[in-house]
Design an enzyme around this catalytic site. Structure first.
Site, mmCIF file in Angstrom:
data_model
loop_
_atom_site.group_PDB
_atom_site.id
_atom_site.type_symbol
_atom_site.label_atom_id
_atom_site.label_comp_id
_atom_site.label_asym_id
_atom_site.label_seq_id
_atom_site.Cartn_x
_atom_site.Cartn_y
_atom_site.Cartn_z
ATOM 1 C CE LYS A 8 -3.023 2.740 2.883
ATOM 2 N NZ LYS A 8 -3.840 2.868 4.098
ATOM 3 N N GLY A 12 -8.614 9.106 8.814
ATOM 4 C CA GLY A 12 -9.019 9.212 10.211
ATOM 5 C C GLY A 12 -10.088 10.249 10.495
ATOM 6 C CB ALA A 38 -8.307 7.344 3.715
ATOM 7 N N GLY A 39 -11.116 7.710 5.325
ATOM 8 C CA GLY A 39 -12.213 8.661 5.492
ATOM 9 C C GLY A 39 -13.542 8.059 5.894
#
EC number: 2.8.1.10
Lengths: 257, 65
Positions: free
Chosen positions: A96, A157, A184-185
């Protein structure tokens, strides 16, 4: 089964391993999520190898595939070196790829990302790039050799969830054959369901589960949401309409006056 | 010789990276090493001779998102 780059996975939920209250809860959350892939990292070993050993043993006991990350890297050189070190330790060419461009927003440095992706793809890595929802950047990443894309839907986050649905929808439309993973998010199971309904192939999340009051319960909830969103996408969603349409047939309605 | 290991300055007698890990009591096949910013695979550590001022990174698996 979910075929990701030739690897059959039982789940479309990829889970991070950071920030859990304890190693035991991490292991239970991984099990409850049904995930087949967890993300891990590399950090300076300050205890002669002993701190890494505990986590290494735990990860190996989970029976899932490992996706190492280059989290915290701010330059191409750092990211490429970290990826190579991860390949050696974890025995996988999956990476990643994160090249962070801004300390506050943690948004990717997309220019460095493309450069690092090219270097690593040429070196035989299967690069999972943490990117934005920008279509041109996505094209550059594919040209660099990436076979999968991992756009954010909000800052890492933040738990804000998808706030640019049009961009995500556009990405799905432009790259119908490329595995797309929202990374993410995501803050709530409904966020995960939303992006899966848009046709994204999988989601990767960490904080929303790890920082929940009950991470094990939240892992299970996200698992159900991902499955529900995927099945809804495959089942053909009803498009919104501006007018009311009765669901009960009007023909044969009794007349009482 | 003077080395920088994981950001900390220290004095070591080891002549190679492999010997340095032993001197500092590091063990385990889960460790990854880099010398002056370049990866040194475990199999090559015994061949990598250290010089004064070298920067060494010793990493291990950690939780990540």
């Amino acid at each position: 089964m979910f075929d990701l780059l030739g690897t059959k996975l039982a789940s479309r939920l990829l889970l991070g391993t950071a920030q859990y209250p304890s190693p035991t809860i991490l292991a239970e959350a991984v099990k409850a999520s049904g995930t087949s892939v967890v993300t891990v990292s590399l950090r300076r070993e300050m205890a002669g190898g002993r701190s890494g050993q505990q986590f290494w043993s735990l990860v190996n006991s989970l029976g899932v595939r490992i996706l190492p990350n280059t989290a915290g890297c701010h330059s191409v050189k750092e990211a490429v070196t970290t990826a190579k070190m991860a390949r050696e330790v974890f025995g996988t060419s999956w990476i990643k790829l994160e090249v962070i461009g801004n300390h506050d927003t943690l948004q990717p440095d997309v220019f460095g990302l493309v450069e690092a992706a090219r270097i690593l793809c040429e070196d035989g890595f299967m690069v999972f790039p943490y990117t934005t929802d920008d279509l041109v950047v996505a094209e550059r990443l594919l040209e660099a050799g990436c076979k999968v894309l991992m756009p954010w839907c909000a800052p890492i986050g933040s738990a804000l969830g998808p706030f640019n649905i049009m961009a995500l929808r556009s990405m799905r439309g432009h790259f119908p054959d490329v595995p797309l993973i929202v990374d993410a998010g995501l803050g709530r199971p409904s966020h995960a369901a939303t992006v899966m309904e848009l046709g994204f192939d999988a989601v990767l999340l960490n904080t929303a589960v790890a920082k929940a009051a009950d991470p094990v319960g939240m892992a299970r909830a996200f698992s159900k949401a991902v499955d529900a969103g995927r099945e809804a996408y495959g089942s053909g969603l009803l498009e919104p309409r501006d007018v009311a349409v009765p669901s009960t047939p009007t023909i044969g309605r009794a007349v009482f006056s | 010789m003077k080395l920088i290991v994981n950001g900390e300055a220290l004095e070591a007698r080891a002549a190679t990276l492999d010997a340095l890990l032993k001197e500092l009591d590091y063990e385990g096949n889960w460790l990854a090493t880099a010398l002056n910013g370049d990866v040194v695979p475990a199999a090559n550590r015994a061949e990598f001779r250290l010089a004064d001022g070298d920067r060494i990174e010793i990493l291990s698996p950690m939780q990540g998102g």
